[in-house]
Design a protein around this motif. Structure first.
Motif, PDB file in Angstrom:
ATOM      1  N   PHE A 146       0.919  -1.113   0.147  1.00 28.87           N
ATOM      2  CA  PHE A 146       0.127   0.123   0.064  1.00 28.87           C
ATOM      3  C   PHE A 146       0.833   1.322  -0.090  1.00 28.87           C
ATOM      4  N   ARG A 147       0.341   2.470  -0.203  1.00 29.23           N
ATOM      5  CA  ARG A 147       1.036   3.521  -0.186  1.00 29.23           C
ATOM      6  C   ARG A 147       0.434   4.560   0.910  1.00 29.23           C
ATOM      7  N   LEU A 148       1.304   5.585   1.447  1.00 26.07           N
ATOM      8  CA  LEU A 148       0.831   6.549   2.077  1.00 26.07           C
ATOM      9  C   LEU A 148       0.887   7.916   1.635  1.00 26.07           C
ATOM     10  N   GLY A 149      -0.050   8.485   1.316  1.00 28.23           N
ATOM     11  CA  GLY A 149      -0.106   9.728   0.685  1.00 28.23           C
ATOM     12  C   GLY A 149      -0.690  10.877   1.817  1.00 28.23           C
ATOM     13  N   THR A 150       0.011  11.993   1.486  1.00 31.97           N
ATOM     14  CA  THR A 150      -0.409  13.318   2.356  1.00 31.97           C
ATOM     15  C   THR A 150      -0.404  14.479   1.558  1.00 31.97           C
ATOM     16  N   THR A 151      -1.534  15.174   1.601  1.00 33.74           N
ATOM     17  CA  THR A 151      -1.681  16.429   1.077  1.00 33.74           C
ATOM     18  C   THR A 151      -1.216  17.886   1.749  1.00 33.74           C
ATOM     19  N   GLY A 152      -0.826  17.440   2.905  1.00 35.15           N
ATOM     20  CA  GLY A 152      -0.151  18.617   3.827  1.00 35.15           C
ATOM     21  C   GLY A 152      -1.347  19.809   3.976  1.00 35.15           C
ATOM     22  N   GLY A 153      -2.680  19.436   3.640  1.00 36.15           N
ATOM     23  CA  GLY A 153      -3.707  20.428   3.768  1.00 36.15           C
ATOM     24  C   GLY A 153      -4.109  21.225   2.406  1.00 36.15           C
ATOM     25  N   PHE A 154      -3.393  20.834   1.381  1.00 38.92           N
ATOM     26  CA  PHE A 154      -3.473  21.424   0.014  1.00 38.92           C
ATOM     27  C   PHE A 154      -4.450  20.348  -0.924  1.00 38.92           C
ATOM     28  N   TYR A 160       3.779  11.241  -1.582  1.00 39.40           N
ATOM     29  CA  TYR A 160       3.808  10.038  -0.958  1.00 39.40           C
ATOM     30  C   TYR A 160       5.070   9.494  -0.266  1.00 39.40           C
ATOM     31  N   LEU A 161       4.953   8.905   0.729  1.00 33.65           N
ATOM     32  CA  LEU A 161       6.027   8.351   1.668  1.00 33.65           C
ATOM     33  C   LEU A 161       6.797   7.452   0.925  1.00 33.65           C
ATOM     34  N   ALA A 162       8.313   7.782   1.084  1.00 34.74           N
ATOM     35  CA  ALA A 162       9.006   7.012   0.269  1.00 34.74           C
ATOM     36  C   ALA A 162      10.348   6.779   0.799  1.00 34.74           C
ATOM     37  N   SER A 163      11.250   5.897   0.388  1.00 28.95           N
ATOM     38  CA  SER A 163      12.670   5.694   0.830  1.00 28.95           C
ATOM     39  C   SER A 163      13.293   5.043  -0.123  1.00 28.95           C
ATOM     40  N   ASP A 164      14.794   4.881   0.168  1.00 24.63           N
ATOM     41  CA  ASP A 164      15.419   4.161  -0.819  1.00 24.63           C
ATOM     42  C   ASP A 164      16.977   3.891  -0.099  1.00 24.63           C
TER      43      ASP A 164
END
Length: 297
Positions: A146-154, A160-164
């Motif tokens: 799954f993905r975790l997305g945030t709009t920050g209020g916009f 999208y939460l990511a890492s590498d």
């Protein structure tokens, strides 16, 4: 010969006067269009701290499309429902980049941090998104991407939460471990999985729905490392001193994840639309849920 007085204009006074008029006209023009830095910061704060209503889980599980908070609990006081002991995963604004942000959008990539706050607002509310075509409203399951997305209020932008993998130029600034960030690009770097807390019962729970408001491990699919808050590394954002968030699996002597890797996906309080489930009285007097893994001390 008459001496010069204070009222006598000397030098390039006409050029200076014209430049001052130009600066004033430029200032007035930017103010009318809302382009002054103080206006952009004020608008940015209004969006980031806008109150967000979390989704209410009617069956006790987390679903695709839910708006939730990710809390990192203090294992010693989570059973007592102590809000001050929780840190929420939060969008971070870099001090050096604040002038680059506009009043209508966020600057990607963007950092993340953890703050001692349990109030759902724009900067710490996330939406659970499907990767493999799961319909909105279906429960996510252990081992499912799954993905975790945030709009920050916009309303018109999502990060999208990511890492590498850590490299010579890409690593967490304080711990020098694997970096976690927010990006506007969809890829396998933005995929995560929920893992059951008890390693001995992990295989038995594979494919079962993920319960809301319970401890779990959140693992990054690409690197197979777990989301963590060590709580001994600080970072400075525009809003002050905050905990650094990284991807690193901390294991104890029993090969089980330590509390640095514990997370709780928190949903809304059905009896209070502005509250969360951690505001409700704990249903178990002992402070331990049936589906939570308790370490023996």
């Amino acid at each position: 010969m008459a001496a010069y007085r204070a009222g006598v204009l000397i030098g390039n006074w006409e050029e200076d006067a014209c430049l001052e008029e130009d600066r004033l006209r430029d200032f007035m023009h930017k103010r009318e269009r809302g382009e002054l830095l103080i206006q952009k910061i004020s608008k940015l704060q209004d969006n980031l701290f806008k109150k967000i209503q979390l989704s209410v889980s009617k069956d006790g599980f987390v679903h695709f499309g839910d708006t939730v908070m990710l809390l990192h609990p203090d294992s010693k006081s989570w059973g007592e429902r102590c809000p001050g002991a929780c840190d929420s995963l939060t969008l971070a604004i870099n001090l050096d980049e604040i002038s680059l942000y506009s009043a209508e959008s966020l600057q990607a990539p963007c950092g993340v941090s953890a703050v001692e706050s349990v109030d759902p607002v724009g900067r710490n509310a996330f939406c659970i998104l499907s990767v493999d075509g799961g319909a909105v409203g279906e429960p996510i399951r252990f081992g499912q991407n799954f993905r975790l997305g945030t709009t920050g209020g916009f309303s018109d932008q999502m990060l999208y939460l990511a890492s590498d993998h850590k490299s010579f130029i890409r690593f967490a600034k304080k711990s020098h471990l694997q970096q976690v960030f927010l990006t506007d690009k969809l890829s396998y770097l933005t995929c995560w999985q929920a893992t059951f807390l008890d390693p001995q019962l992990r295989l038995e729970h594979e494919g079962f729905p993920v319960p809301a408001n319970s401890k779990m491990i959140i693992t990054h699919c690409h690197t197979n490392r777990s989301l963590a808050v060590p709580r001994n590394f600080w970072t400075w954002s525009y809003f002050g001193k905050e905990y650094e968030v990284i991807c690193h699996t901390y294991l104890d002597s029993h090969k089980a994840e330590e509390d640095k890797n514990y997370w709780v996906i928190v949903t809304g309080n059905p009896s209070n639309e502005d509250g969360t489930m951690i505001d409700r009285p704990h249903p178990h007097p002992s402070g331990i849920r049936k589906n939570e893994f308790c370490e023996e001390t």
